[in-house]
Design an enzyme around this catalytic site. Structure first.
Site, PDB file in Angstrom:
ATOM      1  CB  CYS A  33      -9.143  10.540   2.768  1.00 12.56           C
ATOM      2  SG  CYS A  33     -10.527   9.136   3.197  1.00 12.56           S
ATOM      3  CG  HIS A  90     -11.247  10.403  -0.853  1.00 15.49           C
ATOM      4  ND1 HIS A  90     -10.146  10.074  -0.061  1.00 15.49           N
ATOM      5  CD2 HIS A  90     -11.170  11.639  -1.706  1.00 15.49           C
ATOM      6  CE1 HIS A  90      -9.209  11.152  -0.482  1.00 15.49           C
ATOM      7  NE2 HIS A  90      -9.614  11.706  -1.178  1.00 15.49           N
ATOM      8  CG  ASN A 141      -7.197  14.519  -1.869  1.00 17.68           C
ATOM      9  OD1 ASN A 141      -7.731  13.328  -2.347  1.00 17.68           O
ATOM     10  ND2 ASN A 141      -6.482  15.471  -2.344  1.00 17.68           N
TER      11      ASN A 141
END
Length: 341
Positions: A237, A291, A303
């Protein structure tokens, strides 16, 4: 061609390149991005406190209270100093023997440490003493240079770095590169902790960052992936967001929770394409961020989700959404390198 024209041209290319399946999202991005001018009017405003979630909840009351100790500081500035010094680690210790969340050396602590929690001792390791002491030290320096021409806060920060004598000698921030960089770093980093009174200015670099991210759609996730040939062009990520902003000349830290402080924090209803959106285990502690994605409009992000998945579009409105950051070049440069490892 004007800025709006260039943006339209970029997104037209995105839509054609990725076909019908992505055209709706691309159009969504266009519509969201083109409202940026409506959010830009009037500048970024002045700080009125701490942005929601910017400071770990355990320290927020202390920073809010002691950040108003004197006119030279404010809570966001004090937060920026503490983050720069220790990354909110109350057990931090440097090779130069600086200790605690505020990184006092023992000699400075002996003369400027205060009993912030009124428990009868001055503990360099206790944030309840160290945070008040950092504020008190700032204000003490500000008193030394209160008659020096120029901005009081800048002169105080310069005194913190180079000593009050140098500030008095040069009638302001001295011509030392290290000191000038320190003043700019802290004042810039403070913007990532401040709650602005007006909407955050849009980024003009976001379209190119999203364009890069869209070209990675469908690639398998790789833990620790930076997109290098050794990684097979795959990302995790924060590797994806770092690479996307690298294409527009902005160097982000490698870790998601450090990218959080790369700029100011727009509210949920102020999000624009290109904003980084973050997700945390504890919504009161940005150090628990796990994240990050790149917002594309309409409640969607690009993402790299997790092992076994591919880079894709996902909704941002989940229970662990903590907030967003509008990345700026100066904001990214201000981040302490020690926290980027």
């Amino acid at each position: 061609m004007g800025e709006d024209g260039r943006v339209r041209k970029v997104w037209l290319g995105v839509s054609v390149a990725f076909g019908v399946s992505f055209s709706l999202v691309a159009l969504l991005v266009i519509g969201t991005y083109m409202v940026a001018a409506d959010l830009a009017g009037g500048g970024s405003g002045t700080t009125v406190g701490l942005a929601k979630g910017a400071v770990p909840a355990a320290y927020q009351p202390l920073v809010q209270k002691w950040g108003n100790l004197c006119p030279a500081i404010n809570p966001a500035l004090l937060a920026a100093q503490l983050y720069q010094e220790s990354g909110w680690n109350p057990k931090a210790q440097s090779p130069a023997n600086a200790k605690g969340i505020a990184q006092f050396i023992p000699a400075t602590w002996a003369s400027h440490g205060v009993d912030g929690d009124k428990d009868g001792d001055r503990d360099i390791w206790d944030p309840r003493d160290a945070i008040p002491s950092a504020a008190a030290y700032d204000c003490s320096l500000a008193k030394y240079v209160k008659d020096v021409p120029g901005d009081l806060t800048h002169n105080m920060l310069a005194s913190y770095n180079a000593g009050a004598y140098a500030v008095i000698k040069y009638s302001g921030v001295p011509p030392y590169r290290e000191t000038q960089n320190y003043v700019k770093t802290i004042t810039t980093l403070a913007k990532s902790f401040a709650a602005p009174v007006q909407k955050v200015r849009p980024s003009q670099q976001s379209a190119a960052a999203i364009y890069f991210a869209q070209k990675q759609l469908g690639k398998p996730y790789l833990w620790g992936g930076d997109g290098t040939p050794e990684d097979g062009g795959r990302f995790d990520c924060s590797g994806l967001t770092k690479a996307a902003y690298k294409t527009v000349g902005i160097d982000l830290p490698r870790v998601a929770n450090d990218q959080w402080n790369a700029g100011p924090h727009p509210k949920r209803d102020e999000l624009l394409p290109g904003d980084l959106v973050f997700f945390a285990y504890d919504l009161d502690d940005p150090r628990s961020i796990h994240h990050v994605g790149i917002y594309v409009g309409g409640g969607q992000m690009i993402n790299a989700p997790y092992t076994g998945a591919v880079i894709r579009f996902d909704k941002i409105d989940t229970p662990d959404y903590i907030g967003a950051t509008r990345v700026t070049k100066d904001g990214a440069k201000a981040l302490p390198t020690a926290n980027s490892a």
